[in-house]
Design a protein around this motif. Sequence first.
Motif, PDB file in Angstrom:
ATOM      1  N   THR A 397       0.824  -1.206   0.000  1.00  0.00           N
ATOM      2  CA  THR A 397       0.000   0.000   0.000  1.00  0.00           C
ATOM      3  C   THR A 397       0.858   1.255   0.000  1.00  0.00           C
ATOM      4  OG1 THR A 397      -0.139  -0.015   2.417  1.00  0.00           O
ATOM      5  CG2 THR A 397      -1.862  -1.170   1.209  1.00  0.00           C
ATOM      6  N   ALA A 398       2.144   1.128   0.353  1.00  0.00           N
ATOM      7  CA  ALA A 398       3.054   2.274   0.312  1.00  0.00           C
ATOM      8  C   ALA A 398       3.815   2.345  -0.994  1.00  0.00           C
ATOM      9  CB  ALA A 398       4.044   2.193   1.477  1.00  0.00           C
ATOM     10  N   GLY A 399       3.358   1.569  -1.978  1.00  0.00           N
ATOM     11  CA  GLY A 399       4.093   1.490  -3.237  1.00  0.00           C
ATOM     12  C   GLY A 399       4.212   2.793  -3.973  1.00  0.00           C
ATOM     13  N   GLY A 400       3.330   3.767  -3.682  1.00  0.00           N
ATOM     14  CA  GLY A 400       3.411   5.032  -4.374  1.00  0.00           C
ATOM     15  C   GLY A 400       4.292   6.056  -3.686  1.00  0.00           C
ATOM     16  N   ALA A 401       4.779   5.732  -2.479  1.00  0.00           N
ATOM     17  CA  ALA A 401       5.595   6.691  -1.746  1.00  0.00           C
ATOM     18  C   ALA A 401       6.944   6.872  -2.419  1.00  0.00           C
ATOM     19  CB  ALA A 401       5.775   6.224  -0.303  1.00  0.00           C
ATOM     20  N   SER A 402       7.419   8.104  -2.464  1.00  0.00           N
ATOM     21  CA  SER A 402       8.688   8.397  -3.122  1.00  0.00           C
ATOM     22  C   SER A 402       9.841   8.290  -2.144  1.00  0.00           C
ATOM     23  CB  SER A 402       8.652   9.805  -3.732  1.00  0.00           C
ATOM     24  OG  SER A 402       7.676   9.882  -4.743  1.00  0.00           O
ATOM     25  N   LEU A 403      10.989   7.926  -2.657  1.00  0.00           N
ATOM     26  CA  LEU A 403      12.210   7.875  -1.865  1.00  0.00           C
ATOM     27  C   LEU A 403      13.134   8.999  -2.316  1.00  0.00           C
ATOM     28  CD1 LEU A 403      12.942   4.038  -1.872  1.00  0.00           C
ATOM     29  CD2 LEU A 403      12.139   5.395   0.052  1.00  0.00           C
ATOM     30  N   PRO A 404      13.805   9.643  -1.401  1.00  0.00           N
ATOM     31  CA  PRO A 404      14.715  10.730  -1.782  1.00  0.00           C
ATOM     32  C   PRO A 404      15.769  10.241  -2.773  1.00  0.00           C
ATOM     33  CG  PRO A 404      14.370  10.677   0.598  1.00  0.00           C
ATOM     34  CD  PRO A 404      13.743   9.436   0.055  1.00  0.00           C
ATOM     35  N   GLY A 405      15.961  11.004  -3.831  1.00  0.00           N
ATOM     36  CA  GLY A 405      16.996  10.670  -4.809  1.00  0.00           C
ATOM     37  C   GLY A 405      16.623   9.608  -5.807  1.00  0.00           C
ATOM     38  N   LYS A 406      15.396   9.075  -5.721  1.00  0.00           N
ATOM     39  CA  LYS A 406      14.962   8.021  -6.639  1.00  0.00           C
ATOM     40  C   LYS A 406      13.948   8.570  -7.638  1.00  0.00           C
ATOM     41  CE  LYS A 406      16.583   3.831  -5.263  1.00  0.00           C
ATOM     42  NZ  LYS A 406      17.120   2.774  -6.140  1.00  0.00           N
ATOM     43  N   ARG A 407      14.106   8.186  -8.917  1.00  0.00           N
ATOM     44  CA  ARG A 407      13.071   8.432  -9.902  1.00  0.00           C
ATOM     45  C   ARG A 407      12.139   7.221  -9.872  1.00  0.00           C
ATOM     46  NH1 ARG A 407      16.712   9.768 -15.045  1.00  0.00           N
ATOM     47  NH2 ARG A 407      18.256   8.597 -13.854  1.00  0.00           N
ATOM     48  N   ASP A 408      10.911   7.437  -9.455  1.00  0.00           N
ATOM     49  CA  ASP A 408       9.982   6.378  -9.078  1.00  0.00           C
ATOM     50  C   ASP A 408       9.184   5.881 -10.279  1.00  0.00           C
ATOM     51  OD1 ASP A 408       8.186   4.712  -7.850  1.00  0.00           O
ATOM     52  OD2 ASP A 408       7.154   6.272  -6.712  1.00  0.00           O
ATOM     53  N   ALA A 409       9.346   4.608 -10.616  1.00  0.00           N
ATOM     54  CA  ALA A 409       8.623   4.003 -11.734  1.00  0.00           C
ATOM     55  C   ALA A 409       7.228   3.526 -11.340  1.00  0.00           C
ATOM     56  CB  ALA A 409       9.423   2.831 -12.304  1.00  0.00           C
ATOM     57  N   GLY A 410       6.921   3.504 -10.044  1.00  0.00           N
ATOM     58  CA  GLY A 410       5.599   3.087  -9.611  1.00  0.00           C
ATOM     59  C   GLY A 410       5.375   1.587  -9.633  1.00  0.00           C
ATOM     60  N   ARG A 411       6.444   0.810  -9.665  1.00  0.00           N
ATOM     61  CA  ARG A 411       6.308  -0.646  -9.716  1.00  0.00           C
ATOM     62  C   ARG A 411       7.139  -1.343  -8.634  1.00  0.00           C
ATOM     63  NH1 ARG A 411       2.673   0.759 -12.110  1.00  0.00           N
ATOM     64  NH2 ARG A 411       1.723  -0.020 -14.027  1.00  0.00           N
ATOM     65  N   ARG A 412       7.468  -0.622  -7.581  1.00  0.00           N
ATOM     66  CA  ARG A 412       8.341  -1.161  -6.548  1.00  0.00           C
ATOM     67  C   ARG A 412       7.743  -2.375  -5.856  1.00  0.00           C
ATOM     68  NH1 ARG A 412       8.966   3.563  -3.232  1.00  0.00           N
ATOM     69  NH2 ARG A 412       9.849   4.533  -5.095  1.00  0.00           N
ATOM     70  N   ARG A 413       6.420  -2.339  -5.623  1.00  0.00           N
ATOM     71  CA  ARG A 413       5.766  -3.427  -4.901  1.00  0.00           C
ATOM     72  C   ARG A 413       5.123  -4.446  -5.834  1.00  0.00           C
ATOM     73  NH1 ARG A 413       8.223  -1.325  -1.411  1.00  0.00           N
ATOM     74  NH2 ARG A 413       9.397  -3.183  -1.920  1.00  0.00           N
ATOM     75  N   MET A 414       5.343  -4.318  -7.127  1.00  0.00           N
ATOM     76  CA  MET A 414       4.836  -5.292  -8.089  1.00  0.00           C
ATOM     77  C   MET A 414       6.003  -6.163  -8.534  1.00  0.00           C
ATOM     78  SD  MET A 414       3.537  -2.122  -8.376  1.00  0.00           S
ATOM     79  CE  MET A 414       1.990  -1.413  -7.852  1.00  0.00           C
ATOM     80  N   ALA A 415       5.952  -7.438  -8.241  1.00  0.00           N
ATOM     81  CA  ALA A 415       7.069  -8.316  -8.596  1.00  0.00           C
ATOM     82  C   ALA A 415       7.245  -8.351 -10.112  1.00  0.00           C
ATOM     83  CB  ALA A 415       6.833  -9.718  -8.052  1.00  0.00           C
ATOM     84  N   PRO A 416       8.491  -8.453 -10.579  1.00  0.00           N
ATOM     85  CA  PRO A 416       8.743  -8.357 -12.024  1.00  0.00           C
ATOM     86  C   PRO A 416       8.606  -9.683 -12.765  1.00  0.00           C
ATOM     87  CG  PRO A 416      10.823  -8.461 -10.829  1.00  0.00           C
ATOM     88  CD  PRO A 416       9.739  -8.471  -9.791  1.00  0.00           C
ATOM     89  N   HIS A 417       7.710  -9.694 -13.759  1.00  0.00           N
ATOM     90  CA  HIS A 417       7.736 -10.746 -14.760  1.00  0.00           C
ATOM     91  C   HIS A 417       8.182 -10.167 -16.099  1.00  0.00           C
ATOM     92  CE1 HIS A 417       6.134 -14.089 -17.333  1.00  0.00           C
ATOM     93  NE2 HIS A 417       6.636 -14.783 -16.343  1.00  0.00           N
ATOM     94  N   VAL A 418       8.394  -8.879 -16.119  1.00  0.00           N
ATOM     95  CA  VAL A 418       8.885  -8.147 -17.277  1.00  0.00           C
ATOM     96  C   VAL A 418      10.341  -8.526 -17.542  1.00  0.00           C
ATOM     97  CG1 VAL A 418       9.539  -6.227 -15.780  1.00  0.00           C
ATOM     98  CG2 VAL A 418       9.149  -5.798 -18.197  1.00  0.00           C
ATOM     99  N   LYS A 419      10.764  -8.421 -18.820  1.00  0.00           N
ATOM    100  CA  LYS A 419      12.168  -8.640 -19.184  1.00  0.00           C
ATOM    101  C   LYS A 419      12.585  -7.486 -20.094  1.00  0.00           C
ATOM    102  CE  LYS A 419      10.216 -13.033 -19.118  1.00  0.00           C
ATOM    103  NZ  LYS A 419       9.267 -12.956 -18.020  1.00  0.00           N
TER     104      LYS A 419
END
Length: 536
Positions: A397-419
């Motif tokens: 639920t905190a997946g949209g929160a920004s981290l200092p110095g990071k450009r946020d792709a909005g997929r931090r809490r979504m596990a990757p099946h992308v390649k």
Amino acid sequence: MDRPTKRLKTEPDTSPPDTPNASRSLPSLSKSITPPPSRSQQSTPPHAIPSPFQLTKIFAQSSLSDNNVDTVRLGDILGDPMIRECWQFNYMIDVDFVMSQFDADVRGLVKVKVVHGSWKREDAGRVAIEEACSRYPNVEPVIAYMPEPFGTHHSKMMVLLRHDDLAQIVIHTANMIPFDWKNMCQTVWRSPLLPLQQSADPPGPGDVGSGARFKRDLLAYLNAYGRGKTGSLVRQLSQYDFGAVRAALVASVPSRQKANQTDSQRETAWGWPGLKDTLRRGPASREKKKPHVVVQVSSIASLGQTPKWLHDVFFDSLAAAAGTRVEPKYSIVFPTPDEIRHSINGYLSGSSIHMKLHSAAQQKQLHYMRPYLCQWAGDIVTRAGGHRRPAVGDDWTAGGASLPGKRDAGRRRMAPHVKTYIRFSDVDTMDTIDWAMMTSANLSTQAWGAAPNASGEVRISSWEIGVVVWPGLFDAETMVPCFKRDLPAKETRETQTLVGLRMPYDLPLTPYSADDVPWCATAKHEEPDWQGQLWG
């Protein structure tokens, strides 16, 4: 068969991807009979070109979430009632799920071919596909030729033929199952709608990245299945004009080829020889700075106890570039157990993410790969008591929160099946891109081809397919990474034409710490995930 009559244009359907529309009366009345205008046709600043890759929608988050801007659902692709024929190429296919995505008024009329690699008669996947197909008179299974014992039919592609004499090619990273289209990070490339050609194809194969070359390579890929399996599709696609396509096709088919005799001007090259040839002939490199090639995958196979294949074969292919060559820095993005634990689906997300770490040989591989490994989310920190948690919030639920110095792709809490495989122009800033590839192919010799044997022969075991893009294909000076949007940020596009590239991960990257290890689906994980579940 008569073409469906036109119906009113209203708002598109917003039901989840696995929710059939059959219970509603005339559901097609709530949808357009043709796709919305391409993003390039919508009102955008003259110097901005939207990303050729799109991310899929995350259904656990609101449609209004900024994480879901410019995303695509499976229903957006298959829900148009103008589709008359659909070919599905994939590794896992839930036929009922696929059929639920078609417009309810034409679901029983669309001719559907399901191409898979489950060739053993007793294989559970084959049994399920054939049983499901038997319930739809308009659906036919097609078994791909699988000559290699360790090969898979891993390609992920749709070919759509329409009543208005248009065709579309869709290449993506998701299995055709609800799980993959709901809350995993996936990416999609869609061709423009292709018209029937008005004249014969030009002589020669065409330049790398041109529609003519793409068409030649796609038809070569389809022909590799055999005339009896895909011949009708090849005959139909050969009549279409691919001139609007701006991408290079990079694919693999089970085959053996002489690497030193590969000439893509004469015939399509597969696997890493094809990738190397594409990068050498296509994208122009920026040689002012040291580039950074980032490999981001959902599976890392056994590559050997030494880095010979990784360094001498695969990295060498990724380093290929037109003109002079500067050796890039390499990174490999792969999730850790902590990141899987805190993903939307918790440990369940890890069921489709693989790297084995049990044997001595696998530990040796981990040792030489460790300097390249980077976290997927890049936000896991050690808290009081030694617990590893996201730096902001304890769950997705905190997946949209920004981290200092990071450009946020909005997929931090979504596990990757992308390649994805991306070459950034400058290792220090990572703010421009020389080329980018999205593909079904993970990091394996089965997917890309083994090192040449004593006779110079490269052996490829699996079916894979992907596309490479670069700024010159769009008459743009520069390609830039985009975060939570498909368009370049306004402040970056004031003086030159820019094409965006939608990022699935945050930048800058976070290298593995000394305590980090890759996620291993076959290991036992005793720390509960954020849902309280254990694994193994």
